[in-house]
Design a protein around this motif. Structure first.
Motif: not given
Length: 566
Positions: A305-319, A505-507, A516-525
């Protein structure tokens, strides 16, 4: 003859025994005899107005006659009394008299009617008492686990490990040898009931001085002395000192047997506890491995998703952070698992370099444990049985101490042949023999015997208190295990609901992120919350199994007092 018969007569009013020690009433006031009594407190002479009775004329021999009233020949008829000097005296020596000191009676303890904390569904509670009566099983094993109690978990691997303890564990072997040594002490004490016999030849050649006094021409100054002599000695157990010693040794041996059973039960419980802890860690490791697989997929998705311009570097680092953190947790579980594996191997006496337990996540159903009634606990716990047997041994020590107030009677005999020439050695004229008897009474010991008797009484009372203390702790142990199972069951039920909610909640968060509605932080939490609740659920399941083992141990496992050696 008439003097001996009068000596053993039962008609002397002053020789009636006072029930001072009956029922273990060991107070000094209770042991004071009435005026003129020759014996109190099972034959022990006691102080009266600060003056020992044995120092008063005639008191000791009155006590002596009082003790002999319990001898077998006391009910002899006229014909038997005619042969009393030989037959009656022999019966007296062989059979002895009733031992001095108090007879043992188990200290009383009233168990509660029911257990307070018996509310877990994994505990089988016996039916209530019938109306108008108290329910009591005919045997302490009724309604309880028997024999190989660990088989209730239906785990073949656990069965194999538990079965190995009896044949290989060194701690149990040590307890066995201690018990066998205690049995040998019983045999050693019992041997004192019988005469000691010895026999052997001897030869000597003696050369006497010719200038010795009182010598004559016909007196030889050089001669042989050849002997073959056998002898024996016996101390008849009139007062029961030896029998009380045998009694104490036997009860200590039974206590040692109960100690061995307690060691065995502790090892079995430790084995099952460590084994279930290990399987609980395997279940947690399985969860973490599945989570790592999911996190690796999520990291790959986030990078794409980062390569496609949808995600951010922060999302990758959190994952990536979440993935590496979970991998570290898996390593930490491996450390704890290795320690439990070593503990299991040590208890089963395996060589640790070659011992391993394959991964086996805890997926068993929690078995139902039969609880029984509280009164059964006194018959099923080996530590309670050991304390009770040591109390009985302490009671026998009182009789041993009391027997010191009575005379020591010894019988000796010797017979054989003696000659100066081998040709006449074993002949009638060379025969020799001797018989003897002695009685010794200690007249003054500056209060030593009284102090030793008081010491034995106080030791007995201490053992009684210790016995009851062990019972109190045993009931506390059972209630602790019951409350643990009850509370853990409630907590586990609530935690399963929490796991379900966290999964839901995770699902939702995962679908929102992929859309694409929310950030990866919500998934991570949401995922961290789910993993934490799943780990808590596994931990609660493991603790339930551990507490069920603890309950079985606190109830005595498959042991009861009928397994004590007779």
């Amino acid at each position: 003859m008439r003097a001996w018969q009068a000596f053993c007569s039962r008609e002397s009013g002053s020789s009636k025994r006072t029930p001072a020690l009956k029922g273990h009433d060991l107070s000094r006031a209770a042991t004071r005899p009435a005026s003129g009594s020759a014996l109190a407190a099972e034959g022990m002479p006691l102080a009266e107005k600060n003056s020992p009775q044995w120092r008063k004329p005639g008191v000791f021999w009155g006590a002596f006659a009082a003790r002999l009233k319990s001898c077998p020949f006391k009910a002899a008829g006229p014909a038997e009394r005619a042969a009393l000097p030989i037959a009656g005296f022999a019966v007296l020596l062989l059979a002895g008299c009733k031992p001095v000191g108090p007879n043992y009676s188990r200290p009383t303890y009233t168990a509660p009617a029911t257990y307070k904390e018996a509310g877990a569904s994994s505990v089988l509670v016996p039916p209530p008492n019938p109306q108008g009566g108290g329910w009591q099983p005919a045997n302490p094993s009724d309604g309880m686990l028997k024999g190989k109690w660990w088989e209730v978990y239906q785990d073949p691997q656990l069965n194999q490990l538990e079965d190995r303890i009896a044949g290989y564990n060194q701690g149990l072997r040590q307890a066995l040898q201690t018990y066998l040594a205690a049995q040998d002490q019983v045999k050693s004490a019992r041997s004192a009931l019988f005469p000691t016999l010895s026999a052997g030849p001897s030869f000597s050649h003696e050369k006497l001085s010719k200038n010795r006094p009182l010598t004559g021409a016909a007196t030889p100054s050089s001669y042989n002395d050849m002997e073959f002599v056998g002898g024996g000695s016996w101390e008849p157990d009139f007062w029961g000192r030896i029998r009380r010693t045998v009694e104490a040794a036997h009860e200590n041996a039974q206590a040692s047997a109960a100690d061995m059973a307690n060691v065995n039960l502790s090892l079995q419980a430790a084995m099952a506890t460590d084994y279930f802890q290990l399987r609980g860690l395997d279940a947690e490791a399985k969860l973490l491995k599945q989570t790592i697989t999911d996190l690796e997929s999520q990291l790959d998705l986030t990078e794409r998703r980062l390569k496609g311009g949808v995600a951010t570097e922060a999302d990758v680092a959190q994952a990536r952070t979440q993935l590496e953190t979970t991998r570290a947790q898996l390593v930490d579980v491996g450390v704890a698992r290795a320690q439990y594996e070593h503990a299991v191997g040590t208890i089963a006496d395996y060589k640790l370099p070659t011992f391993s337990i394959p991964d086996s996540p805890l997926d068993l159903a929690l078995p139902k444990i039969p609880l029984g009634v509280p009164s059964q606990l006194l018959e099923r716990r080996p530590d309670i049985a050991a304390a009770e047997r040591r109390t009985a041994a302490a009671n026998a020590q009182i009789g041993i101490a009391v027997s010191a107030f009575y005379p020591t009677i010894s019988l000796t005999g010797e017979g054989g042949f003696e000659s100066t020439h081998g040709g006449t050695w074993i002949q009638g004229p060379s025969a020799l023999w001797s018989l003897g008897a002695s009685a010794t009474e200690l007249l003054f010991d500056a209060g030593q015997r009284r102090a030793l008797t008081d010491e034995a009484k106080h030791t007995y009372e201490a053992q009684v208190s210790g016995y009851k203390g062990v019972i109190f702790l045993a009931f506390e142990d059972v209630e602790d295990q019951l409350s643990g199972l009850r509370i853990l069951e409630q907590e586990s039920t609530a935690e399963q609901k929490a796991v379900g909610s966290a999964q839901h909640s995770y699902d939702i968060s995962d679908q929102r992120y992929k859309g694409g509605v929310t950030s990866y932080l919500e998934v991570l939490t949401a995922e961290a919350t789910l993993i934490q609740n799943q780990q808590t659920a596994i931990s609660l399941q493991t603790r339930q199994f551990v507490d069920s083992v603890g309950l079985i141990r606190s109830l005595g496992g498959g042991w009861d007092t009928t397994q004590l050696p007779k």
